[in-house]
Structures are given as C-alpha cells and as structure tokens.
Design an enzyme around this catalytic site. Structure first.
Site, mmCIF file in Angstrom:
data_model
loop_
_atom_site.group_PDB
_atom_site.id
_atom_site.type_symbol
_atom_site.label_atom_id
_atom_site.label_comp_id
_atom_site.label_asym_id
_atom_site.label_seq_id
_atom_site.Cartn_x
_atom_site.Cartn_y
_atom_site.Cartn_z
ATOM 1 N N TRP A 109 0.824 -1.212 0.000
ATOM 2 C CA TRP A 109 0.000 0.000 0.000
ATOM 3 C C TRP A 109 0.850 1.250 0.000
ATOM 4 O O TRP A 109 0.511 2.240 -0.651
ATOM 5 C CB TRP A 109 -1.000 -0.026 1.150
ATOM 6 C CG TRP A 109 -2.064 -1.061 0.912
ATOM 7 C CD1 TRP A 109 -2.253 -2.207 1.634
ATOM 8 C CD2 TRP A 109 -3.046 -1.085 -0.128
ATOM 9 N NE1 TRP A 109 -3.297 -2.929 1.099
ATOM 10 C CE2 TRP A 109 -3.804 -2.274 0.021
ATOM 11 C CE3 TRP A 109 -3.359 -0.225 -1.180
ATOM 12 C CZ2 TRP A 109 -4.858 -2.611 -0.838
ATOM 13 C CZ3 TRP A 109 -4.413 -0.566 -2.038
ATOM 14 C CH2 TRP A 109 -5.141 -1.742 -1.862
ATOM 15 N N ASP A 179 -1.464 6.188 6.774
ATOM 16 C CA ASP A 179 -2.538 5.370 6.223
ATOM 17 C C ASP A 179 -2.810 4.257 7.234
ATOM 18 O O ASP A 179 -2.036 3.316 7.370
ATOM 19 C CB ASP A 179 -2.117 4.779 4.870
ATOM 20 C CG ASP A 179 -3.148 3.781 4.327
ATOM 21 O OD1 ASP A 179 -4.218 3.616 4.940
ATOM 22 O OD2 ASP A 179 -2.861 3.168 3.278
ATOM 23 N N LYS A 203 -12.072 -2.187 6.541
ATOM 24 C CA LYS A 203 -11.241 -3.221 7.138
ATOM 25 C C LYS A 203 -11.631 -3.403 8.610
ATOM 26 O O LYS A 203 -12.020 -4.467 9.032
ATOM 27 C CB LYS A 203 -9.755 -2.869 7.047
ATOM 28 C CG LYS A 203 -9.033 -3.233 5.750
ATOM 29 C CD LYS A 203 -9.615 -2.648 4.507
ATOM 30 C CE LYS A 203 -8.975 -3.080 3.212
ATOM 31 N NZ LYS A 203 -7.718 -2.459 2.877
HETATM 32 C C1 LIG Z 1 -7.333 -1.683 1.690
HETATM 33 C C2 LIG Z 1 -6.271 -0.701 1.877
HETATM 34 C C3 LIG Z 1 -6.160 0.423 1.047
HETATM 35 C C4 LIG Z 1 -7.094 0.669 -0.127
HETATM 36 O O1 LIG Z 1 -8.357 1.009 0.301
HETATM 37 P P1 LIG Z 1 -9.523 1.322 -0.728
HETATM 38 O O2 LIG Z 1 -10.645 1.759 0.157
HETATM 39 O O3 LIG Z 1 -9.816 0.069 -1.491
HETATM 40 O O4 LIG Z 1 -9.060 2.423 -1.624
HETATM 41 C C5 LIG Z 1 -5.146 1.319 1.306
HETATM 42 N N1 LIG Z 1 -4.283 1.126 2.316
HETATM 43 C C6 LIG Z 1 -4.361 0.046 3.122
HETATM 44 C C7 LIG Z 1 -3.373 -0.093 4.218
HETATM 45 C C8 LIG Z 1 -5.350 -0.893 2.922
HETATM 46 O O5 LIG Z 1 -5.425 -1.966 3.727
#
Ligand SMILES: *Cc1c(COP(=O)(O)O)cnc(C)c1O
Length: 369
Positions: A109, A179, A203
């Site tokens: 990511w 993030d 998540k």
């Molecule tokens: C799933 C995830 C993303 C992407 O998220 P989206 O909502 O699909 O854009 C980005 N960073 C991390 C750490 C993730 O687990």
C-alpha cells in the site's frame, strides 16, 4: 446465535470488506425499516435532517473520545476509499511545496501511495523493505527524516504483508501522515505524533464507501484554492463533511461500531489487549511448528491484524484451506504477492473464531508430522 441465518455465518477472515460485530449488524437490522425518531430508514433519511445530523455528530464524538482527538484536529467523512487519499494527501499537502514528502515503504500500500504522490510533487523514499519482500519495519531513529519535509508518510499496518507499527513513531518535526486503513481503532494512538491519520472504513471500522480523515487544522490551511472542489480538504472541513452528500449509511454503521468499542469493549486500550490475545493464539502456533508454518513478518514487525504465513509447498496449502472451510474458517487465502495464508483478525473477529483456527492449525501440524 440460535436462528438459522446466524448458524450459517462463517468465521470470516477476509482482509476487507471484513467481519463486523454481530450486535452492530443486529441493530442495523432492527432499525432498517424505521430509524428511531426519523419515521424512515437510515437509507431514506436526508443528510440535512436532524436525526441524521445527530448520528453523524455522535459518530464524530465517539471517534474523538476513543482516540483522544482534540480541537486542533478535524475529522472528515469522505468517499473514494484510501486510494483517493493517496492522491488527496499529495494534492493538498504536497502540491506547490518546495520540500519533498518523505515516504516509508513497508509494503504494497505504501508503494501505491508513492505512485500517486509523485504526480503532485517531489517525493523521497527514505525506506524500502523490498529486498526482503516487505517483512519488516525500519528502525525509525535511523531514517534520514527532514524536519522541514512536506510530510512523512507511513502505512501503520501493511494489510498484504502483515507488518504493523505498534507504537507511534516520531517524524522528528515534519507532519506525520498515516494510512491506518487496516488497523484504525485497533489500539490507542498518540495523536500528538500525527499531522493526519486516514483510513477506509471497510477493514476495521465499518462498511465500504467511507473513508475517515483526521487532519490537524493547520495542515488543512495548505489546501490550494484552485482544486477540484471535492479534492479540497478545506471544503470538507468548512462544511462539516457536508460539502456534498456524505455516505450516510456507512457513517451510521461506523458510529455503531465506535459505540460498540466504547460500551461493549471498553475503549481502545481494552481492544488492544484483546487483539494481542487473539494474535498470540496464532503466532504461538507458527512458532511451535516453524517447519510447516513459515511466517512472513519478522518477529518484531508482526501485525495484530493480518497474520501471514506460507507452507513448504502448495499441495499442503490446498489441503489446509479445504480443511479450514469445513470448519467454517473462510477467506484465509493470502494475497498472491506474498502467497500462502493471511488470517485477518480485525477487532470484530471473536476470539472463539481465532481459537478454532489456532486449534485447527495445531491439529493439522500434528497430523502432517
Ligand atoms: C485496503 C487498503 C487500502 C485501499 O483502500 P480502498 O478503500 O480500497 O481504496 C489502502 N491502504 C491500506 C493499508 C489498505 O489496507
């Protein structure tokens, strides 16, 4: 869980969208036709109506209490997922700056975040664990971080590789942008270390369609004046996340999850303890049978959220997954870039589910021996 529908529910180890607390799902079900006081479903209620506004305010207040977020931060409810934040962070905080943004790459990511940021301004990758296929975190003190960089970006939990920061690193002066998509609300955060924390909800915090962005107010001032309206943090902050129609249903569910964390779990320190207990159940099996279960993450970088491991060969993996399905242990197949197994054990995964998986892993190892 006596009713037939509940009996069909599996232990869902999906990386996301992922498991939600059953009491939250029940409440959604109970209120689906008529939100108390609103005379209609949450799906039908105006975002300007007082019932919905109260829900959004309560969700925000819950997050403030859970994370100890003060008045120096704004909490924005956005759409577009975490991937839009890869762009928006750079568009708002890097575009037009003379100093580079510094990125710490601990997994997939973080790499995607860099791909978007370089479109907006200078980017310096100060750490990249590619050589070891992203199995470890850096020693933060050894990174060449500039106190005057536009910001320093980390991914607190790399969902695919299963490596996680379990403390809040210090950037040494520049705003730290995190993030936190796959570990948001899994533990308390020391918000003083951060300039911005963002997370897609699907998540660990709610359904898809919502991304939470917590931004220090002085950073919001960086947003350029000439951006496409939706992409400007300043617009969303000024309008209390009502610059356009917010994802009302997803915010409602996030609010219920936050309330569940506060009242049922007892806060994020308690949640962390629970998450540690759950993760330990699985990691101790990996450590007991290291020839069969080859853990991906280095010991000190192990994630509490995504437990990743491989087998010596694919035939064993197939057999393992088939046996797991029979016990209703589902969505355990790992991401193709790491292979093997990924058990995502987010906040809402009950410890019973993890225990059943751990017992199955022990049995499987003993029978394979
Ligand atoms: C799933 C995830 C993303 C992407 O998220 P989206 O909502 O699909 O854009 C980005 N960073 C991390 C750490 C993730 O687990």
């Amino acid at each position: 869980m006596a009713d037939p529908l509940s009996r069909e529910r599996v232990y869902n180890f999906s990386p996301g969208p992922a498991v939600l607390p059953v009491p939250v799902l029940k409440q959604i079900q109970d209120e689906m036709l008529c939100l108390p006081g609103a005379g209609c479903s949450i799906l039908e209620a105006s975002h300007r109506g007082k019932e919905y506004m109260a829900i959004q305010d309560a969700a925000k207040a819950s997050l403030q209490r859970l994370l100890g977020i003060g008045d120096d931060f704004d909490i924005l409810f956005l759409q577009g997922g975490a991937r839009l934040q890869f762009s928006m962070t750079a568009i708002n905080l890097l575009r037009g700056q003379s100093r580079p943004a510094q990125y710490v790459l601990t997994g997939s990511w973080g790499k995607f975040a860099v791909e978007e940021a370089i479109k907006e301004g200078p980017v310096e990758v100060v750490y990249d664990a590619k050589a070891t296929n992203y199995d470890r975190l850096p020693n933060f003190a050894e990174l060449k971080l500039r106190p005057d960089s536009a910001y320093v970006h980390i991914t607190s939990n790399e969902t695919i590789q299963g490596v996680q920061f379990l403390t809040d690193p210090s950037s040494g002066g520049a705003p730290l942008v995190c993030d936190a998509s796959s570990d948001f609300l899994c533990r308390p955060l020391d918000m003083r270390q951060y300039g911005m924390v963002y997370a897609c909800a699907q998540k660990n915090a709610g359904p898809s369609g919502l991304t939470v962005a917590i931004i220090r107010k002085d950073l919001i001032e960086r947003s350029g004046g000439n951006l496409p309206g939706y992409l400007s943090y300043r617009n969303h902050a000024k309008e209390g996340s009502m610059w356009n129609t917010p994802p009302t249903f997803a915010i409602y569910v996030l609010g219920l999850v936050a309330k569940w964390l506060e009242s049922t779990i007892g806060g994020l320190a308690q949640m962390r303890l629970l998450n540690e207990r759950k993760a330990k159940l699985l990691y101790s099996v990996l450590d007991k049978f290291p020839e069969l279960y080859i853990g991906h993450a280095q010991l000190s970088s192990r994630s509490l959220m995504n437990v990743t491991f491989r087998f010596p060969n694919e035939a064993i993996e197939k057999k393992f997954l088939a046996g797991a399905e029979q016990l209703k242990l589902c969505s355990l197949k790992g991401h193709r870039s790491v292979g093997g197994i990924r058990a995502s054990i987010y906040n809402a995964m009950p410890i019973e589910g993890v225990q059943i998986l751990a017992d199955y892993m022990s049995d499987f190892a003993n029978k394979s021996a």
